[in-house]
Design a protein around this motif. Structure first.
Motif, PDB file in Angstrom:
ATOM      1  N   UNK A   1     -57.479  -1.704   7.330  1.00  0.00           N
ATOM      2  CA  UNK A   1     -56.954  -1.991   5.990  1.00  0.00           C
ATOM      3  C   UNK A   1     -55.424  -2.015   5.996  1.00  0.00           C
ATOM      4  N   UNK A   2     -54.808  -1.062   6.707  1.00  0.00           N
ATOM      5  CA  UNK A   2     -53.343  -1.014   6.782  1.00  0.00           C
ATOM      6  C   UNK A   2     -52.789  -2.240   7.500  1.00  0.00           C
ATOM      7  N   UNK A   3     -53.459  -2.672   8.563  1.00  0.00           N
ATOM      8  CA  UNK A   3     -52.987  -3.823   9.324  1.00  0.00           C
ATOM      9  C   UNK A   3     -53.194  -5.136   8.577  1.00  0.00           C
ATOM     10  N   UNK A   4     -54.163  -5.175   7.673  1.00  0.00           N
ATOM     11  CA  UNK A   4     -54.446  -6.407   6.931  1.00  0.00           C
ATOM     12  C   UNK A   4     -53.661  -6.493   5.630  1.00  0.00           C
TER      13      UNK A   4
ATOM     14  N   UNK B   1     -51.642  -3.147  -3.987  1.00  0.00           N
ATOM     15  CA  UNK B   1     -51.929  -2.056  -3.063  1.00  0.00           C
ATOM     16  C   UNK B   1     -50.821  -1.004  -3.147  1.00  0.00           C
ATOM     17  N   UNK B   2     -51.187   0.255  -2.927  1.00  0.00           N
ATOM     18  CA  UNK B   2     -50.214   1.340  -2.918  1.00  0.00           C
ATOM     19  C   UNK B   2     -49.773   1.601  -1.481  1.00  0.00           C
ATOM     20  N   UNK B   3     -48.480   1.492  -1.234  1.00  0.00           N
ATOM     21  CA  UNK B   3     -47.922   1.794   0.088  1.00  0.00           C
ATOM     22  C   UNK B   3     -46.786   2.801  -0.097  1.00  0.00           C
TER      23      UNK B   3
ATOM     24  N   UNK C   1     -55.112   9.760   7.410  1.00  0.00           N
ATOM     25  CA  UNK C   1     -55.272   8.311   7.443  1.00  0.00           C
ATOM     26  C   UNK C   1     -53.982   7.602   7.798  1.00  0.00           C
ATOM     27  N   UNK C   2     -53.937   6.296   7.551  1.00  0.00           N
ATOM     28  CA  UNK C   2     -52.765   5.477   7.868  1.00  0.00           C
ATOM     29  C   UNK C   2     -52.272   4.780   6.608  1.00  0.00           C
TER      30      UNK C   2
END
Length: 301
Positions: free
Chosen positions: A173-176, A146-148, A113-114
């Protein structure tokens, strides 16, 4: 003269055969693809620019285990990733504890995933869109619920020619992801704590007590010896109510102490006075960093 005829060559070939470690003495350089190369100069057959060394073998990238992004987001320890850079945002400059630094948000991806990745300082210039990199000492961080992922002071980023085909199932989701870091809010302090250790007397190890009206001086009530204390040497944690959630912050060095002194020229700068002032005189207009849980500036509404 063949390499195996030299002392260094014999050591290197024997180490490869026995899977043991060696120490290399030479000049380290990087090529245009950011690949590191060490140049060894063997002047005669007895040269030892390669020596035996105790330790674990450092194997090539393709032999070292990497962690999928999905697993890194749940790991309690730092991770090593192999991922392709998919997107990037603007650099952000910030000054924390009198130390300026810069960071930038990227989106990386692998076959799991990303995810958004925060990269700091000199590591930023190493990354390039659509290229694949090895990321070591990467940790997760919770921001905006969120977890990054984020680099650390020990992180290393190196370019690799390996091809990674990213799974883009969560790219939207990553871009938002809410990338807003610095924000100004109006709120009150819910709680203020000070983790500064109680100072003790060097002679009898009893607690030192501030002298009323001269809080920069401490006195031992047991042996009557004096000690000096920096007035603003606090280590506070501030709890703020943000979007119906209580969150803990620290503050940029002296920002709250300086504002307190500007507004209360006749009051001593003690933690008790600081606590009463900020707890009972809100609401406050506070500029903070979400990414670093840091109060950057404060003013009265």
């Amino acid at each position: 003269m063949a390499i195996q005829e030299t002392t260094s060559g014999a050591i290197l070939l024997s180490a490869e055969k026995n899977k043991s470690a060696v120490r290399l003495v030479g000049e380290l350089s990087k090529d245009e693809d950011n690949q590191q190369t060490i140049k060894l100069s063997v002047n005669n057959k007895y040269d030892k620019c390669i020596q035996w060394a105790e330790g674990e073998i450092v194997r090539p990238d393709y032999n070292i285990t990497t962690t999928p992004i999905y697993d890194a987001l749940q790991s309690s320890t730092s991770s090593r990733l192999e991922a392709v850079v998919l997107d990037q945002n603007q650099e952000i400059f910030i000054n924390e504890y009198e130390k300026p630094y810069v960071y930038k948000m990227f989106i990386i991806g692998d076959n799991s995933g990303t995810v958004s990745l925060i990269v700091y300082d000199h590591l930023i210039d190493l990354l390039k869109i659509n290229d694949t990199f090895i990321f070591t000492q990467i940790k997760w961080k919770k921001i905006h619920d969120k977890i990054i992922l984020t680099t650390t002071p020990n992180s290393i980023i190196s370019h690799t020619r390996n091809v990674v085909n990213p799974n883009l199932h969560n790219m939207e989701e990553s871009m938002s992801f809410n990338q807003m870091d610095v924000q100004q809010i109006s709120t009150c302090f819910e709680e203020i704590t000070n983790s500064q250790k109680q100072m003790t007397c060097v002679s009898c190890e009893q607690n030192l007590i501030p002298i009323k009206g001269k809080e920069h001086l401490l006195k031992c009530h047991n042996c009557s010896k004096f000690a000096w204390c920096k007035l603003n040497d606090f280590n506070e944690t501030f709890v703020l109510q943000i979007d119906n959630e209580k969150r803990s912050f620290t503050a940029v060095k002296d920002v709250l102490e300086t504002f307190f002194q500007q507004q209360n020229a006749n009051l001593s700068l003690t933690f008790d006075n600081l606590l009463k002032y900020y707890m009972f005189n809100g609401p406050w207009k506070i500029t903070l960093s979400h990414f670093h849980n840091l109060i950057l500036h404060i003013q009265k509404i």
